[in-house]
Write a protein that holds these residues in place. Structure first.
Motif, PDB file in Angstrom:
ATOM      1  N   TYR A  84     -49.585  99.021 107.093  1.00 51.64           N
ATOM      2  CA  TYR A  84     -50.501  98.167 106.767  1.00 51.64           C
ATOM      3  C   TYR A  84     -50.410  97.756 105.475  1.00 51.64           C
ATOM      4  N   VAL A  85     -51.187  99.457 104.672  1.00 50.40           N
ATOM      5  CA  VAL A  85     -51.510  99.657 103.946  1.00 50.40           C
ATOM      6  C   VAL A  85     -50.638  98.464 102.637  1.00 50.40           C
ATOM      7  N   LEU A  86     -48.894  99.363 103.301  1.00 51.50           N
ATOM      8  CA  LEU A  86     -47.652  99.196 102.546  1.00 51.50           C
ATOM      9  C   LEU A  86     -47.899  97.455 102.309  1.00 51.50           C
ATOM     10  N   ALA A  87     -48.145  96.640 103.489  1.00 52.61           N
ATOM     11  CA  ALA A  87     -47.577  95.540 103.670  1.00 52.61           C
ATOM     12  C   ALA A  87     -49.279  94.424 102.372  1.00 52.61           C
ATOM     13  N   ARG A  88     -50.071  95.284 103.268  1.00 49.54           N
ATOM     14  CA  ARG A  88     -51.503  94.818 102.915  1.00 49.54           C
ATOM     15  C   ARG A  88     -52.456  94.886 101.165  1.00 49.54           C
ATOM     16  N   ARG A  89     -51.841  96.171 100.013  1.00 45.87           N
ATOM     17  CA  ARG A  89     -52.337  96.048  99.508  1.00 45.87           C
ATOM     18  C   ARG A  89     -51.314  96.598  98.346  1.00 45.87           C
ATOM     19  N   SER A  90     -51.590  96.812  96.884  1.00 46.36           N
ATOM     20  CA  SER A  90     -50.651  96.851  95.598  1.00 46.36           C
ATOM     21  C   SER A  90     -51.574  98.107  94.956  1.00 46.36           C
ATOM     22  N   PHE A  91     -51.190  99.240  94.696  1.00 46.44           N
ATOM     23  CA  PHE A  91     -51.963 100.557  93.997  1.00 46.44           C
ATOM     24  C   PHE A  91     -50.589 100.975  93.438  1.00 46.44           C
ATOM     25  N   PRO A  92     -51.064 102.200  92.297  1.00 45.14           N
ATOM     26  CA  PRO A  92     -50.273 102.454  91.284  1.00 45.14           C
ATOM     27  C   PRO A  92     -49.426 103.431  92.509  1.00 45.14           C
ATOM     28  N   GLY A  93     -48.695 103.333  92.375  1.00 44.32           N
ATOM     29  CA  GLY A  93     -47.590 104.588  93.554  1.00 44.32           C
ATOM     30  C   GLY A  93     -46.956 103.773  94.121  1.00 44.32           C
ATOM     31  N   LYS A  94     -47.410 103.142  94.192  1.00 41.69           N
ATOM     32  CA  LYS A  94     -47.068 102.166  96.243  1.00 41.69           C
ATOM     33  C   LYS A  94     -45.184 102.375  95.939  1.00 41.69           C
ATOM     34  N   ARG A  95     -44.516 102.181  95.053  1.00 40.42           N
ATOM     35  CA  ARG A  95     -43.043 102.719  94.998  1.00 40.42           C
ATOM     36  C   ARG A  95     -43.463 103.883  95.073  1.00 40.42           C
ATOM     37  N   LEU A  96     -43.108 104.559  94.866  1.00 42.18           N
ATOM     38  CA  LEU A  96     -43.299 105.846  95.332  1.00 42.18           C
ATOM     39  C   LEU A  96     -43.036 106.098  96.545  1.00 42.18           C
ATOM     40  N   VAL A  97     -44.466 105.397  97.215  1.00 44.83           N
ATOM     41  CA  VAL A  97     -44.674 106.327  98.292  1.00 44.83           C
ATOM     42  C   VAL A  97     -43.487 105.285  99.381  1.00 44.83           C
ATOM     43  N   GLU A  98     -43.580 103.903  98.691  1.00 45.29           N
ATOM     44  CA  GLU A  98     -41.652 103.171  99.388  1.00 45.29           C
ATOM     45  C   GLU A  98     -40.989 103.892  99.941  1.00 45.29           C
ATOM     46  N   SER A  99     -40.457 104.773  98.581  1.00 40.92           N
ATOM     47  CA  SER A  99     -39.259 105.220  98.505  1.00 40.92           C
ATOM     48  C   SER A  99     -39.404 106.442  99.529  1.00 40.92           C
ATOM     49  N   LEU A 100     -40.169 107.473  99.054  1.00 41.56           N
ATOM     50  CA  LEU A 100     -40.272 108.748  99.973  1.00 41.56           C
ATOM     51  C   LEU A 100     -40.423 107.961 101.592  1.00 41.56           C
ATOM     52  N   VAL A 101     -41.132 107.183 101.791  1.00 37.99           N
ATOM     53  CA  VAL A 101     -40.678 106.937 103.672  1.00 37.99           C
ATOM     54  C   VAL A 101     -39.997 106.565 103.695  1.00 37.99           C
ATOM     55  N   VAL A 102     -38.396 105.881 102.735  1.00 43.91           N
ATOM     56  CA  VAL A 102     -37.227 105.558 102.858  1.00 43.91           C
ATOM     57  C   VAL A 102     -36.199 106.980 103.283  1.00 43.91           C
ATOM     58  N   LEU A 103     -36.526 107.599 101.916  1.00 43.46           N
ATOM     59  CA  LEU A 103     -35.889 109.008 101.689  1.00 43.46           C
ATOM     60  C   LEU A 103     -35.526 109.827 103.064  1.00 43.46           C
ATOM     61  N   PRO A 104     -35.929 109.726 103.957  1.00 49.17           N
ATOM     62  CA  PRO A 104     -35.237 110.760 105.547  1.00 49.17           C
ATOM     63  C   PRO A 104     -34.206 109.784 106.162  1.00 49.17           C
ATOM     64  N   LEU A 105     -34.226 107.738 105.855  1.00 43.52           N
ATOM     65  CA  LEU A 105     -33.140 108.049 106.512  1.00 43.52           C
ATOM     66  C   LEU A 105     -31.883 107.485 105.973  1.00 43.52           C
ATOM     67  N   VAL A 106     -31.873 107.933 104.255  1.00 40.24           N
ATOM     68  CA  VAL A 106     -30.237 108.499 103.732  1.00 40.24           C
ATOM     69  C   VAL A 106     -30.399 109.199 102.800  1.00 40.24           C
ATOM     70  N   LEU A 107     -31.531 110.097 103.205  1.00 37.63           N
ATOM     71  CA  LEU A 107     -30.619 112.054 103.528  1.00 37.63           C
ATOM     72  C   LEU A 107     -29.999 112.282 104.577  1.00 37.63           C
TER      73      LEU A 107
END
Length: 272
Positions: A84-107
């Motif tokens: 919900y936070v990722l869908a509704r808010r912009s904040f510093p480091g958001k792209r990093l958080v998004e990358s970390l969330v997806v990382l286990p899918l590509v590892l």
């Protein structure tokens, strides 16, 4: 005729513009069906019952049915608010958080397991403290949950975020204008509207958790789960030895999918 009716009408599948998609989709169905049928044909009912009566198989099934729901619950409770936070808010480091969330899918899962070992292994500070407290994070059911959560949590975050992103924000603003706070709006407006996506994410998370092998092998080779039991039996006896537990895993997956589809249909009726 409504759009929903036309989708369920068998005659609609005979429309020329659907011929090519239907043929291509049929290839996928056949590609999945043939290996399943070939695998199940390798043994009879007696062989499956005998294999499942072994104490090792029963322990592996019990461990999987215990750890996968726990991992799914942990991923859902923490992942849905993050989505919900990722869908509704912009904040510093958001792209990093998004990358970390997806990382286990590509590892590769084995790499994920190695990462977990470097963080919570028995010789790490966290691992030593947990072991001293009687809660070892490796070689235990807790270790299995950690491995399952690591590789499966991204599914509920990604799908729930898509569901929240599809909601018209004006509906949430209307709720706030009526005096409802952020939590009440999230509970009464956002969650119900994103329910379908969240349920889909929960199903994918559970399916990934109960079938997790690579990270689990690295973090908690023992106690056995169904996937690790299947691997051990395959090494010692070949494909025929793994059929009973594999059938049990297939049955669990089908039961979960059927239950979720039923819940989805009931939810659709209630919404209407």
């Amino acid at each position: 005729m409504s759009r929903e009716t036309s989708r369920s009408d068998p005659a609609s599948l005979r429309r020329p513009e659907l011929l090519v998609p239907a043929l291509l989709g049929g290839l996928v169905v056949v590609y999945v069906l043939v290996p399943v049928v070939a695998f199940l044909s390798r043994t009879g009912t007696a062989g499956v019952v005998a294999g499942l009566s072994e104490p090792g198989a029963q322990t592996a099934i019990r461990n999987s049915l215990l750890t996968a729901p726990v991992a799914t619950a942990v991923a859902t409770v923490s992942g849905v608010p993050l989505a919900y936070v990722l869908a509704r808010r912009s904040f510093p480091g958001k792209r990093l958080v998004e990358s970390l969330v997806v990382l286990p899918l590509v590892l590769p899962p084995v790499v994920g397991g190695a990462m977990l070992l470097t963080a919570v292994g028995r010789f790490t500070p966290i691992g030593r403290v947990a072991a001293a407290a009687g809660l070892p994070l490796t070689g235990s059911l807790l270790g299995v949950v950690l491995a399952q959560t690591f590789v499966a949590a991204p599914f509920v975050v990604v799908t729930a975020r898509a569901g929240f992103g599809a909601i018209d924000e004006r509906l949430e603003h209307a709720s706030r204008s009526l005096g409802y706070g952020p939590v009440a709006t999230f509970r009464n407006v956002s969650l119900p509207l994103a329910r379908g996506s969240i349920i889909a994410g929960v199903v994918l998370t559970f399916a990934r958790a109960i079938g997790e092998f690579g990270a689990t092998m690295m973090v908690a080779y023992n106690p056995r789960t169904m996937p690790t039991r299947i691997w051990v039996k395959f090494i010692s006896g070949g494909i025929d030895e793994i059929v009973p537990v594999a059938v049990a895993l297939l049955v669990v997956a089908l039961v979960v999918l059927t239950a979720v589809q039923r819940v989805g249909r009931v939810s659709t009726v209630v919404d209407r």
